[in-house]
Design an enzyme around this catalytic site. Structure first.
Site, short mmCIF file in Angstrom:
data_model
loop_
_atom_site.label_atom_id
_atom_site.label_comp_id
_atom_site.label_asym_id
_atom_site.label_seq_id
_atom_site.Cartn_x
_atom_site.Cartn_y
_atom_site.Cartn_z
N ARG A 290 0.82 -1.21 0.00
CA ARG A 290 0.00 0.00 0.00
C ARG A 290 0.86 1.26 0.00
NH1 ARG A 290 -3.82 -1.53 5.01
NH2 ARG A 290 -1.78 -2.27 5.72
N ASP B 90 0.86 5.68 0.37
CA ASP B 90 0.14 6.77 1.02
C ASP B 90 -0.27 7.85 0.02
OD1 ASP B 90 0.49 5.62 3.55
OD2 ASP B 90 2.43 6.59 3.82
N ARG C 280 10.09 7.63 4.01
CA ARG C 280 10.02 9.09 4.14
C ARG C 280 10.70 9.57 5.42
NH1 ARG C 280 3.90 10.54 3.49
NH2 ARG C 280 4.73 12.63 3.98
#
Length: 256
Positions: free
Chosen positions: A45, A47, A192
């Site tokens: 998945r 974001d 990130r």
């Protein structure tokens, strides 16, 4: 199927009541092509704002069509920033997430005194000069199996913070820096958060050995702020060779 998409217009991959996710659009298009409800499960998945170059999904259907028809037929119903790249037949028990042996991400970062314009939403941005050797020295502390709690989002649902990073490579071409990260699995916001720390080292705010201290702290408070989603690309998973699933899409040649 392998799916490519730009993430800035969507609320991430996973289906939501708003319907404004990549999965929602893909399943709507597949259902229109197949003339029956179709659900999918992805390899990893992403974001809000994160892009996908070879997101792998699997689906079960009784519909018999040529593989090229699945690609072109589904793309007919998709918005222009989402496109199926390929389709393959896999064993009945295939699982896009559980069968993945490795996952790869790339982060594209512009080093410039001026913010991006043409590349808006397609790269991150830093206005200070970066020290590549310092960032590579910092990244070396993260290779191997570790508790990555310091790089884990508070919303992460993973059962364990222990993950294994196989490689982090940092290359520089013109004004652009590219960070390639490979591992078996990743925590929510892990790449990130690593990027935030690497940029802190690269701009001289922190020394390279600080990365080891952040890792050892096992606390999100010890790390730098989460870096922008704009420059993050899910390059896709790798599977056992006998499955013969593509690991390269044309968009990968577009990245610096």
């Amino acid at each position: 199927m392998g799916v490519a998409y730009r993430g800035e217009a969507y609320h991430g991959w996973q289906s939501q009541p708003s319907g404004r996710t990549v999965q929602d659009h893909l399943e709507k298009a597949l259902s229109a092509f197949a003339a029956m409800p179709v659900s999918t499960l992805c390899a990893g998945r992403t974001d809000t704002g994160v892009h996908g170059l070879n997101q792998v999904v699997h689906l079960d259907t009784p519909l018999q069509r040529e593989l090229f028809s699945w690609v072109r037929g589904t793309n007919r119903y998709l918005p222009p920033d989402i496109a199926v790249q390929w389709a393959r037949v896999v064993p009945p028990d295939f699982h896009a997430r559980n069968w993945a042996r490795r996952r790869r991400y790339a982060y594209l970062l512009l080093e410039s005194p001026v913010r991006p314009a043409l590349e808006r939403h397609a790269c991150g941005w830093v206005f200070k000069p970066l020290d590549g050797e310092a960032m590579r020295a910092a990244a070396a502390h993260l290779i191997g199996e570790h508790d990555f709690s310091s790089f884990r989002s508070i919303d992460c649902q993973a059962l364990s913070p222990v993950k294994r990073l196989d490689a982090i490579s940092i290359t520089h071409r013109g004004a652009y820096w590219r960070f390639d990260v490979a591992g078996v699995a990743f925590l929510h916001h892990m790449v990130r958060n690593i990027m935030g720390c690497l940029v802190a080292v690269g701009t001289g705010s922190r020394p390279p050995e600080w990365m080891a201290e952040v890792l050892a702290a096992r606390s999100r408070d010890a790390a730098a702020p989460t870096f922008a989603a704009d420059g993050l690309y899910f390059m896709g998973p790798s599977y056992d060779a006998h499955l013969q699933l593509p690991e390269h899409t044309p968009a990968m040649d577009w990245l610096p």
